[in-house]
Design a protein around this motif. Sequence first.
Motif, PDB file in Angstrom:
ATOM      1  N   LEU A  22      34.626  36.083  46.840  1.00 20.79           N
ATOM      2  CA  LEU A  22      34.873  37.474  46.473  1.00 20.79           C
ATOM      3  C   LEU A  22      33.782  38.388  47.016  1.00 20.79           C
ATOM      4  CD1 LEU A  22      36.816  39.360  45.005  1.00 20.79           C
ATOM      5  CD2 LEU A  22      35.530  38.933  42.891  1.00 20.79           C
ATOM      6  N   LYS A  23      32.548  37.906  47.054  1.00 22.33           N
ATOM      7  CA  LYS A  23      31.453  38.686  47.658  1.00 22.33           C
ATOM      8  C   LYS A  23      31.774  38.999  49.121  1.00 22.33           C
ATOM      9  CE  LYS A  23      27.163  37.470  45.410  1.00 22.33           C
ATOM     10  NZ  LYS A  23      25.891  36.767  45.536  1.00 22.33           N
ATOM     11  N   GLU A  24      32.252  38.016  49.837  1.00 18.77           N
ATOM     12  CA  GLU A  24      32.610  38.220  51.250  1.00 18.77           C
ATOM     13  C   GLU A  24      33.720  39.254  51.376  1.00 18.77           C
ATOM     14  OE1 GLU A  24      33.571  34.427  52.969  1.00 18.77           O
ATOM     15  OE2 GLU A  24      31.577  33.601  52.507  1.00 18.77           O
ATOM     16  N   VAL A  25      34.718  39.160  50.510  1.00 16.47           N
ATOM     17  CA  VAL A  25      35.828  40.121  50.525  1.00 16.47           C
ATOM     18  C   VAL A  25      35.301  41.530  50.273  1.00 16.47           C
ATOM     19  CG1 VAL A  25      37.921  40.862  49.296  1.00 16.47           C
ATOM     20  CG2 VAL A  25      37.604  38.446  49.889  1.00 16.47           C
ATOM     21  N   VAL A  26      34.469  41.666  49.250  1.00 15.59           N
ATOM     22  CA  VAL A  26      33.917  42.976  48.898  1.00 15.59           C
ATOM     23  C   VAL A  26      33.065  43.522  50.052  1.00 15.59           C
ATOM     24  CG1 VAL A  26      32.274  44.125  47.347  1.00 15.59           C
ATOM     25  CG2 VAL A  26      34.070  42.658  46.404  1.00 15.59           C
ATOM     26  N   ASP A  27      32.276  42.664  50.691  1.00 12.95           N
ATOM     27  CA  ASP A  27      31.465  43.102  51.830  1.00 12.95           C
ATOM     28  C   ASP A  27      32.327  43.596  52.988  1.00 12.95           C
ATOM     29  OD1 ASP A  27      29.103  42.539  50.513  1.00 12.95           O
ATOM     30  OD2 ASP A  27      28.763  40.616  51.543  1.00 12.95           O
ATOM     31  N   GLN A  28      33.457  42.949  53.211  1.00  4.51           N
ATOM     32  CA  GLN A  28      34.318  43.289  54.336  1.00  4.51           C
ATOM     33  C   GLN A  28      35.304  44.416  54.034  1.00  4.51           C
ATOM     34  OE1 GLN A  28      36.249  39.638  55.477  1.00  4.51           O
ATOM     35  NE2 GLN A  28      34.312  38.631  55.951  1.00  4.51           N
ATOM     36  N   ARG A  66      27.690  33.497  36.660  1.00  7.85           N
ATOM     37  CA  ARG A  66      26.438  32.978  37.196  1.00  7.85           C
ATOM     38  C   ARG A  66      25.802  33.915  38.218  1.00  7.85           C
ATOM     39  NH1 ARG A  66      29.827  29.320  35.724  1.00  7.85           N
ATOM     40  NH2 ARG A  66      29.185  27.504  34.569  1.00  7.85           N
ATOM     41  N   ASP A  67      26.431  35.056  38.448  1.00  3.06           N
ATOM     42  CA  ASP A  67      25.897  36.023  39.405  1.00  3.06           C
ATOM     43  C   ASP A  67      25.933  37.432  38.799  1.00  3.06           C
ATOM     44  OD1 ASP A  67      25.062  37.447  41.613  1.00  3.06           O
ATOM     45  OD2 ASP A  67      26.366  36.382  43.012  1.00  3.06           O
ATOM     46  N   PRO A  68      25.037  37.687  37.840  1.00  2.36           N
ATOM     47  CA  PRO A  68      25.075  38.977  37.139  1.00  2.36           C
ATOM     48  C   PRO A  68      24.835  40.173  38.058  1.00  2.36           C
ATOM     49  CG  PRO A  68      23.151  37.690  36.478  1.00  2.36           C
ATOM     50  CD  PRO A  68      23.996  36.805  37.333  1.00  2.36           C
ATOM     51  N   ASP A  69      24.043  40.007  39.105  1.00  2.16           N
ATOM     52  CA  ASP A  69      23.826  41.126  40.035  1.00  2.16           C
ATOM     53  C   ASP A  69      25.124  41.509  40.729  1.00  2.16           C
ATOM     54  OD1 ASP A  69      21.126  41.198  39.385  1.00  2.16           O
ATOM     55  OD2 ASP A  69      20.551  39.909  41.075  1.00  2.16           O
ATOM     56  N   PHE A  70      25.879  40.513  41.142  1.00  2.00           N
ATOM     57  CA  PHE A  70      27.158  40.778  41.793  1.00  2.00           C
ATOM     58  C   PHE A  70      28.125  41.450  40.826  1.00  2.00           C
ATOM     59  CE2 PHE A  70      31.386  38.982  43.244  1.00  2.00           C
ATOM     60  CZ  PHE A  70      31.574  39.923  44.244  1.00  2.00           C
ATOM     61  N   ARG A  71      28.152  40.990  39.581  1.00  2.00           N
ATOM     62  CA  ARG A  71      29.049  41.623  38.603  1.00  2.00           C
ATOM     63  C   ARG A  71      28.670  43.079  38.366  1.00  2.00           C
ATOM     64  NH1 ARG A  71      30.306  37.592  33.897  1.00  2.00           N
ATOM     65  NH2 ARG A  71      28.442  38.614  33.172  1.00  2.00           N
ATOM     66  N   ARG A  72      27.382  43.372  38.329  1.00  2.00           N
ATOM     67  CA  ARG A  72      26.974  44.776  38.170  1.00  2.00           C
ATOM     68  C   ARG A  72      27.407  45.597  39.385  1.00  2.00           C
ATOM     69  NH1 ARG A  72      22.690  42.248  35.686  1.00  2.00           N
ATOM     70  NH2 ARG A  72      21.406  42.285  37.556  1.00  2.00           N
ATOM     71  N   GLU A  73      27.313  45.013  40.574  1.00  2.00           N
ATOM     72  CA  GLU A  73      27.789  45.700  41.788  1.00  2.00           C
ATOM     73  C   GLU A  73      29.289  45.971  41.684  1.00  2.00           C
ATOM     74  OE1 GLU A  73      28.608  44.692  46.498  1.00  2.00           O
ATOM     75  OE2 GLU A  73      27.151  43.470  45.419  1.00  2.00           O
ATOM     76  N   ILE A  74      30.026  44.975  41.250  1.00  2.00           N
ATOM     77  CA  ILE A  74      31.470  45.129  41.094  1.00  2.00           C
ATOM     78  C   ILE A  74      31.785  46.222  40.081  1.00  2.00           C
ATOM     79  CG2 ILE A  74      33.558  44.020  40.228  1.00  2.00           C
ATOM     80  CD1 ILE A  74      32.498  41.408  41.420  1.00  2.00           C
ATOM     81  N   LEU A  75      30.989  46.307  39.040  1.00  2.00           N
ATOM     82  CA  LEU A  75      31.212  47.331  38.014  1.00  2.00           C
ATOM     83  C   LEU A  75      31.234  48.725  38.638  1.00  2.00           C
ATOM     84  CD1 LEU A  75      31.675  47.269  34.966  1.00  2.00           C
ATOM     85  CD2 LEU A  75      29.219  47.562  34.663  1.00  2.00           C
ATOM     86  N   GLY A  76      30.294  48.997  39.530  1.00  2.00           N
ATOM     87  CA  GLY A  76      30.275  50.290  40.218  1.00  2.00           C
ATOM     88  C   GLY A  76      31.491  50.483  41.104  1.00  2.00           C
ATOM     89  N   LEU A  77      31.867  49.447  41.837  1.00  2.00           N
ATOM     90  CA  LEU A  77      33.037  49.531  42.713  1.00  2.00           C
ATOM     91  C   LEU A  77      34.321  49.705  41.897  1.00  2.00           C
ATOM     92  CD1 LEU A  77      32.129  46.687  45.228  1.00  2.00           C
ATOM     93  CD2 LEU A  77      31.995  49.160  45.627  1.00  2.00           C
TER      94      LEU A  77
END
Length: 170
Positions: A43-49, A75-86
Amino acid sequence: MDQALAAELHRRAEQDQAARRRVCETGGAEGLARIDADNSRWLKEVVDQCGWPGIALVGEQGAEEAWLLAQHADRDPDFRREILGLLQEAVDIGDAPPRFLAYLTDRVLVAAGKPQVYGTQYTQDANGGNLRPYAVEDPAGLDARRAAVGLDTAAEYDRRMRASYAPGGK
């Protein structure tokens, strides 16, 4: 709509839910951490692209499945916080329903040891008993906040949670 991305989201969400059903049925969490980690990386890759895979990109079902995978990126709280903004941006333009934001907001807050806003996150004792919501800020305003994002009342949600997760459905 990106059919290939929507299909991959669907495949991953099915795998996610099957693993969670196995945990509920057998109590064993074999493979769950691996599935969550793999889905988070993907999902990180998808979000980056592509940015957040909202309704315009992957349809309503695909957007819900992306949100499901984001919910389980524990297990990746930083990524979840990033997703929250998106996700906030997607909700603002109508590319995701507000309830997605409510659930993810609560999940991020609970993981940070803070009271939740919408009362969507529950916990229970290790033996599967004593199901209860995590602490909620401003309990008196809870149902109004829930209604504002399209959720049912806290009492109705609690009833459904107990029917689904508490021993004996009580």
